[in-house]
Scaffold this active site. Structure first.
Site, mmCIF file in Angstrom:
data_model
loop_
_atom_site.group_PDB
_atom_site.id
_atom_site.type_symbol
_atom_site.label_atom_id
_atom_site.label_comp_id
_atom_site.label_asym_id
_atom_site.label_seq_id
_atom_site.Cartn_x
_atom_site.Cartn_y
_atom_site.Cartn_z
ATOM 1 N N ASP A 36 -32.554 8.346 24.343
ATOM 2 C CA ASP A 36 -33.827 7.702 24.683
ATOM 3 C C ASP A 36 -34.990 8.701 24.701
ATOM 4 O O ASP A 36 -35.752 8.768 25.682
ATOM 5 C CB ASP A 36 -33.734 7.019 26.055
ATOM 6 N N GLU A 248 -34.013 -4.035 23.419
ATOM 7 C CA GLU A 248 -34.365 -3.032 24.429
ATOM 8 C C GLU A 248 -35.132 -1.881 23.788
ATOM 9 O O GLU A 248 -35.421 -1.895 22.591
ATOM 10 C CB GLU A 248 -33.097 -2.505 25.107
#
Length: 369
Positions: A36, A248
């Site tokens: 991420d 997401e």
């Protein structure tokens, strides 16, 4: 002179990314074990700072760089051991924003206020620091807000009119959704139900103390099997990997008069994790998914070595180049998520294109898409 210019241009493009006459060599994958990833360019220090999931237990670390190629670990910037911490574990997806002389860290974690012992009790928090290298301290000792369901993957957009918007993903946890894909999986005897995560947006208070109004649903997996997005967004289900479909890791930016929301689908720990995008005329939609999705995905099925490409952010370098920052895995480096940086371009008709995944020599041979 013309020959010399052409030769220099060709050599530079082969070795790295040209940025207004300067070369950015990203050296994929970076030897940085983070998921991420998010990069902040800090004008006061004239440095890039890289944040992500991992690197320390129950907290976050940061790396710094002058050129996006050579990185130095600066250490832990946030720890749950602080007195104001509200999270207990699973500290994920940090993003840091410079604003009014301060630095604000938005992140996800498992909330300690959990009377029903939920397995996924995630919320979003905000911590503040005087420096991009921390230490960051939680602003209030509580999550930013509680929508009544677990949420992760915060992203903040600063609009031209002064408003701020928060984007996040509702977790798949205890969120079964009826769809033709769910019916197909049940008829096949694969899964009794399919859980989904959805992306929401909401206006953020000017002082980051909370949200304004009710969150609005912006993106979700397709309901119909004949939807052109259904095949790539359902691969974790159709491959028998897991009974979940994800939307997401959203990231919003504006180009001309259009808002682009990039997002990831499929299992973050699987090979099919991939990135698509949607566009809108307003920061809160409605959003229309691109017919060209996915724009970043594995290449192992085409002779490449990269898989699990996803949860991206976008970096505008100090020289004005737009880059896609994401994590992925290679057949040589194994299951550990590593950071990748590749050029992100926008065509004349508004189409997003990621020039990747690419890898340096020694990881999978010569650089290839």
């Amino acid at each position: 002179m013309v020959y010399k210019f052409i030769l220099t241009f060709i050599c530079a493009c082969c070795c790295g990314t040209m940025v207004y006459g300067q070369q950015v060599k990203t050296n994929n994958p970076l030897d940085i074990p983070l998921g991420d990833p998010y990069i902040l360019f800090d004008k006061p220090s004239d440095q890039y700072y890289l944040y992500g999931t991992g690197g320390t237990e129950n907290g976050f670390v940061v790396y710094s760089s002058k050129d996006l190629s050579s990185w130095t670990k600066q250490g832990v910037i946030y720890s749950s051991k602080q007195a104001t911490a509200w999270g207990t574990k699973d500290f994920w997806a940090p993003e840091v924003y410079a604003y009014n002389g301060k630095y604000y860290l938005f992140y996800s974690a498992h909330w300690k206020d959990n009377p029903t012992n939920e397995l996924e009790n995630y919320r979003i928090g905000v911590a503040v620091s005087d420096k991009p290298t921390g230490p960051f301290n939680d602003m209030t000792g509580n999550p930013l807000f509680d929508p009544g369901y677990p949420i992760i993957d915060a992203n903040v957009y600063f609009a031209e009119d002064g408003k701020r918007y928060l984007y996040y993903s509702r977790c798949c946890y205890k969120h079964p959704v009826q769809s033709e894909i769910a019916k197909w999986a049940k008829d096949k005897g694969m899964y009794n139900e399919i859980e989904e995560s959805w992306v929401y947006g909401v206006e953020l208070a000017a002082d980051f103390s909370g949200v304004i109004g009710e969150p609005k649903l912006l993106l979700r997996p397709p309901v119909k099997k004949d939807d052109q997005q259904a095949e790539w967004e359902s691969r974790s289900v159709t491959s028998g990997e897991v009974n979940r479909r994800w939307t997401e890791g959203s990231y919003l930016f504006k180009h001309n008069d259009l808002y682009y929301m990039m997002y990831s689908a499929n299992h973050f720990a699987g090979e099919n994790y991939a990135v698509g995008y949607a566009t809108a005329k307003d920061p809160l939609g409605p959003f229309t998914k691109s017919a060209f999705n996915p724009i970043l995905q594995k290449n192992t099925d085409k002779g490449g070595v990269v898989s699990g490409t996803g949860h991206n952010s976008v970096l505008i370098t100090k020289n004005g180049e737009r880059l896609c920052v994401y994590h992925g895995r290679t057949t040589k480096t194994g299951d550990q998520r590593l950071v990748f940086i590749d050029p992100l371009t926008i065509t004349k008709d508004g189409q997003l294109q990621v020039k990747g995944p690419t890898v340096r020599s020694g990881i999978g041979g010569k650089s290839r898409k």
